[in-house]
Design a protein around this motif. Structure first.
Motif, PDB file in Angstrom:
ATOM      1  N   GLN A   1      12.038 -11.984   3.079  1.00 13.72           N
ATOM      2  CA  GLN A   1      10.587 -11.992   2.947  1.00 13.72           C
ATOM      3  C   GLN A   1       9.858 -11.328   4.111  1.00 13.72           C
ATOM      4  O   GLN A   1       8.641 -11.342   4.159  1.00 13.72           O
TER       5      GLN A   1
ATOM      6  N   SER B   1       7.176  -8.643  -3.806  1.00 14.82           N
ATOM      7  CA  SER B   1       7.275  -9.803  -2.920  1.00 14.82           C
ATOM      8  C   SER B   1       5.905 -10.429  -2.660  1.00 14.82           C
ATOM      9  O   SER B   1       5.793 -11.640  -2.490  1.00 14.82           O
TER      10      SER B   1
ATOM     11  N   ILE C   1       5.313 -12.800  -5.446  1.00 16.46           N
ATOM     12  CA  ILE C   1       6.197 -13.959  -5.290  1.00 16.46           C
ATOM     13  C   ILE C   1       5.636 -14.918  -4.252  1.00 16.46           C
ATOM     14  O   ILE C   1       5.590 -16.132  -4.460  1.00 16.46           O
TER      15      ILE C   1
ATOM     16  N   ILE D   1       8.085  -6.319 -10.196  1.00 18.11           N
ATOM     17  CA  ILE D   1       8.027  -7.536  -9.395  1.00 18.11           C
ATOM     18  C   ILE D   1       7.817  -7.128  -7.942  1.00 18.11           C
ATOM     19  O   ILE D   1       8.389  -6.135  -7.488  1.00 18.11           O
TER      20      ILE D   1
ATOM     21  N   LEU E   1      12.995 -18.254  -8.943  1.00 15.57           N
ATOM     22  CA  LEU E   1      12.920 -16.797  -8.866  1.00 15.57           C
ATOM     23  C   LEU E   1      14.086 -16.159  -9.611  1.00 15.57           C
ATOM     24  O   LEU E   1      13.901 -15.192 -10.356  1.00 15.57           O
TER      25      LEU E   1
END
Length: 177
Positions: free
Chosen positions: A128, A147, A150, A145, A166
């Motif tokens: 991350q 980060s 997310i 998608i 996830l």
């Protein structure tokens, strides 16, 4: 070496971006019945021209010699793509970043299997510290998608439950294309 699937090559190139100091990495995959194309683009600052001209030489690496004396990922990728009639191409601008593109012809007898893209994406997204953006298409059906998204919905991926969620999301998106 362990680069036995196309997914392994994608992971290797993305890890090269991370090791070079990228903060933003964009992965694009366009797959058809017969072809598999991927690109990995980063903002890691680029590759020096003297290194770029011999980037496919297995004895060239930008890592410290104490860490790694050879760089086999790119030569293996080149060999794997060309064995199918495909190609690998690297564009890099010093101070800006690098883009690696690869094309495989899946119907060729020497083409490696695609491999597990879901697990590849999951492993990358677990880092991350990097702003990942992944675009995946198969015969015109696509998903994306990132980060950033997310983090908005799951926060830090710091529990097994969040990681499992996830993983399930990635599997679901992959099954829809």
């Amino acid at each position: 070496m362990g680069l036995i699937t196309i997914a392994d090559h994608i992971h290797d190139i993305a890890e090269n971006s991370v090791n070079a100091g990228a903060k933003n990495v964009y992965i694009k995959i366009i797959e058809t019945v017969d072809t598999f194309f991927f690109s990995v683009e980063d903002d890691a600052g680029g590759i020096r021209p003297d290194i770029l001209e011999k980037i496919f030489d297995p004895f060239v690496t930008t890592r410290k010699k104490e860490i790694r004396r050879v760089g086999l990922g790119l030569p293996f990728l080149k060999q794997a793509t060309e064995a199918t009639g495909g190609y690998v191409k690297i564009d890099s601008e010093l101070g800006k970043g690098t883009k690696t593109e690869a094309l495989f012809y899946k119907s060729h007898i020497d083409c490696q299997p695609v491999g597990n893209l879901t697990d590849t994406f999951l492993v990358l997204l677990l880092n991350q510290n990097i702003n990942w953006q992944i675009e995946r298409c198969y015969d015109g059906e696509c998903y994306e998608i990132a980060s950033k998204t997310i983090k908005e919905y799951l926060g830090h991926l710091d529990t097994p439950e969040k990681i499992t969620l996830l993983e399930e999301l990635l599997k679901e998106m992959e099954s829809q294309i």
